[in-house]
Design a protein around this motif. Structure first.
Motif, short mmCIF file in Angstrom:
data_model
loop_
_atom_site.label_atom_id
_atom_site.label_comp_id
_atom_site.label_asym_id
_atom_site.label_seq_id
_atom_site.Cartn_x
_atom_site.Cartn_y
_atom_site.Cartn_z
N VAL A 281 3.46 -1.13 -85.63
CA VAL A 281 2.49 -0.89 -84.57
C VAL A 281 3.09 0.09 -83.58
O VAL A 281 4.31 0.28 -83.54
CB VAL A 281 2.10 -2.20 -83.82
CG1 VAL A 281 1.48 -3.22 -84.78
CG2 VAL A 281 3.30 -2.81 -83.10
N TYR A 282 2.24 0.71 -82.78
CA TYR A 282 2.74 1.50 -81.65
C TYR A 282 1.73 1.39 -80.52
O TYR A 282 0.54 1.13 -80.74
CB TYR A 282 2.97 2.96 -82.05
CG TYR A 282 1.72 3.79 -82.23
CD1 TYR A 282 1.12 4.44 -81.14
CD2 TYR A 282 1.13 3.94 -83.48
CE1 TYR A 282 -0.03 5.21 -81.30
CE2 TYR A 282 -0.01 4.71 -83.65
CZ TYR A 282 -0.59 5.33 -82.56
OH TYR A 282 -1.73 6.10 -82.72
N LEU A 290 -6.80 3.69 -77.12
CA LEU A 290 -6.49 3.24 -78.48
C LEU A 290 -6.83 1.76 -78.62
O LEU A 290 -6.72 0.98 -77.67
CB LEU A 290 -5.02 3.51 -78.79
CG LEU A 290 -4.63 5.01 -78.75
CD1 LEU A 290 -3.14 5.20 -79.00
CD2 LEU A 290 -5.43 5.81 -79.78
N PRO A 291 -7.21 1.32 -79.84
CA PRO A 291 -7.90 0.03 -79.99
C PRO A 291 -7.04 -1.24 -80.02
O PRO A 291 -7.52 -2.32 -79.65
CB PRO A 291 -8.62 0.18 -81.34
CG PRO A 291 -7.77 1.15 -82.11
CD PRO A 291 -7.23 2.10 -81.08
N TYR A 313 -1.50 -0.55 -75.48
CA TYR A 313 -2.69 -0.19 -76.26
C TYR A 313 -2.27 0.83 -77.31
O TYR A 313 -1.64 1.83 -76.98
CB TYR A 313 -3.77 0.41 -75.36
CG TYR A 313 -4.18 -0.47 -74.20
CD1 TYR A 313 -5.29 -1.30 -74.28
CD2 TYR A 313 -3.43 -0.48 -73.01
CE1 TYR A 313 -5.66 -2.12 -73.21
CE2 TYR A 313 -3.78 -1.29 -71.95
CZ TYR A 313 -4.89 -2.10 -72.05
OH TYR A 313 -5.25 -2.91 -71.00
N GLY A 314 -2.63 0.56 -78.55
CA GLY A 314 -2.20 1.49 -79.59
C GLY A 314 -2.91 1.24 -80.91
O GLY A 314 -4.11 0.97 -80.94
N GLU A 315 -2.14 1.30 -81.99
CA GLU A 315 -2.69 1.11 -83.33
C GLU A 315 -1.84 0.12 -84.11
O GLU A 315 -0.61 0.09 -83.97
CB GLU A 315 -2.72 2.43 -84.10
CG GLU A 315 -3.82 3.37 -83.67
CD GLU A 315 -3.95 4.54 -84.64
OE1 GLU A 315 -4.69 4.40 -85.63
OE2 GLU A 315 -3.30 5.58 -84.41
N GLU A 337 -2.05 12.79 -77.10
CA GLU A 337 -3.37 13.21 -76.61
C GLU A 337 -4.04 12.10 -75.80
O GLU A 337 -4.85 12.38 -74.91
CB GLU A 337 -4.27 13.60 -77.80
CG GLU A 337 -3.73 14.72 -78.68
CD GLU A 337 -3.74 16.08 -78.01
OE1 GLU A 337 -4.26 16.20 -76.89
OE2 GLU A 337 -3.19 17.04 -78.61
N SER A 338 -3.71 10.84 -76.08
CA SER A 338 -4.33 9.69 -75.40
C SER A 338 -3.59 9.30 -74.12
O SER A 338 -4.09 8.51 -73.33
CB SER A 338 -4.38 8.48 -76.34
OG SER A 338 -5.02 8.78 -77.54
#
Length: 398
Positions: A281-282, A290-291, A313-315, A337-338
């Motif tokens: 995860v990151y 990010l979701p 918050y990430g993926e 970019e986020s």
């Protein structure tokens, strides 16, 4: 009576034939089996008999039956003077970057000498009386993973002190391809000692051969280098690991994602240390678009994880389906970019990102919003030049 005698003889001949066939078949099958260097003691035990031995290993130094190599050597009468411990320690439970301490192995009573911290290269007095040092560690085939640096310093010390270095080879989970920027000399460090790409496409035994053959050791010295190769190993096939190579690479998923996700170690983003999914995860408090959400907390593999206690918050990439055969830059670019934080730059001030990349060019390309295709094209010449060196040291089918 005569018929019974003939039948008995026929049965005897059949039994002899079956015995010979089974022996031949088992030998043939054995030749087809994959074996690590450690699982072929018939190749290295004769070379160690009557010698004083040092060994560089950790929790991954296991044979097929889960016997640790140190225990096997002791049982077979090999005199081990010292165990040298790399990053994460002999038992593999130290955090990344944590100083590994000297000590004594409780099971065998053999002294343990740290090769991580202030003493990365064995000193002459630490090698005194040793004839050969055996190196048996599961590597992951990525330039910034420090076991190849430990091997380099070991070979250098061996060459300077007339001590043989013997490598028991193991699979590279990122073998059969090369990718990433080639390191430039200015960024040489313990996480990148040689001008090779991030993914260099050699087993650790082949890598040692390259370092020796190209005279990359200090002052061009060369070690007496013995490689115990694997049996029936193919570079594009993937093999199970004997044990997790470090606390935060707990499974094949993490190892698969590691070359791409390790760049997050140089930015204001957690890569999952302090969670159940390190390197899977990151996320960051400043990438709220990010979701996925997680909060790093101290655990076995991270006593004080980056962004400890902060909601990130990430993926979640733990179900990422691909066996990566190239670097994926999309994740670090997406995070960049986020990222929205007016008080801190995305890249750490110490520019650890550049040290990991082996160049400042990748950071500048990301800041300039260069497309992935253009970034990868900029690596092409470096990879082609490296490939000319790499092919000279390949032992196994590519």
């Amino acid at each position: 009576m005569n018929l019974d005698f003939k039948i008995k003889n026929l049965l005897l001949i059949c039994l002899i034939f079956l015995g010979v066939f089974n022996k031949y078949y088992s030998q043939t099958q054995d030749k087809d089996l994959f074996k690590t260097g450690a699982d072929q003691p018939e190749l290295y035990i004769p070379l160690l008999k009557g010698k004083t031995v040092g060994i560089v290993t950790n929790q991954t130094g296991l044979m097929k039956d889960r016997t640790h190599l140190v225990d096997y050597l002791v049982k077979n009468g090999i005199k081990i003077q010292s165990i040298f411990a790399p990053e994460h320690g002999f038992r593999g439970n130290a955090d990344a970057g944590e100083t590994v301490k000297n000590g004594v192995d409780a099971k065998t009573g053999i002294p343990i000498i740290s090769l991580y911290g202030n003493n990365k290269k064995p000193k002459p007095e630490q090698l005194k009386g040793i004839d050969v040092v055996v190196f048996d560690i599961q590597d992951v085939g990525v330039r910034f993973y420090t076991y190849i640096s430990t091997l380099t310093y070991l070979m250098e010390a061996g060459a300077e002190n007339n001590v043989e270095i013997m490598v028991l080879d193991r699979p590279n989970p990122h073998d059969g391809y090369t990718d990433g920027p080639v390191l430039r000399k200015k960024w040489k460090s313990f996480v990148g000692m040689h001008e090779v790409p991030v993914v260099y496409g050699l087993t650790i035994g082949e890598y040692g051969k390259m370092v020796n053959g190209e005279k990359w050791l200090k002052n061009g010295v060369q070690a007496k280098y013995t490689l115990i190769p694997m049996q029936n190993y193919h570079k594009k096939q993937r093999y199970p690991m004997s044990d997790k190579p470090s606390p935060n690479l707990p499974n094949d998923k993490a190892i698969n994602l590691y070359p791409s996700l390790c760049f997050f170690e140089g930015v204001q983003v957690s890569v999952g240390r302090g969670t159940d999914l390190p390197f899977q995860v990151y996320g960051s408090p400043w990438t709220k678009s990010l979701p996925y959400q997680f909060t790093p907390k101290p655990n076995y593999g991270a006593k004080d994880p980056f962004l400890n206690g902060k909601l990130c918050y990430g993926e979640d990439l733990s179900r990422y389906p691909e066996d990566l055969r190239e670097l994926n830059l999309e994740w670090v670019i997406r995070a960049y970019e986020s990222y929205k934080n007016p008080n801190q730059d995305f890249f750490l001030k110490n520019l650890w990102f550049d040290t990991l990349a082996g160049t400042d060019e990748l950071r500048k390309q990301i800041i300039a919003h260069k497309p992935v295709s253009e970034i990868k094209s900029s690596w092409k010449k470096g990879l082609e030049d490296y490939e000319k060196i790499r092919v000279k040291y390949i032992v196994y089918k590519d």
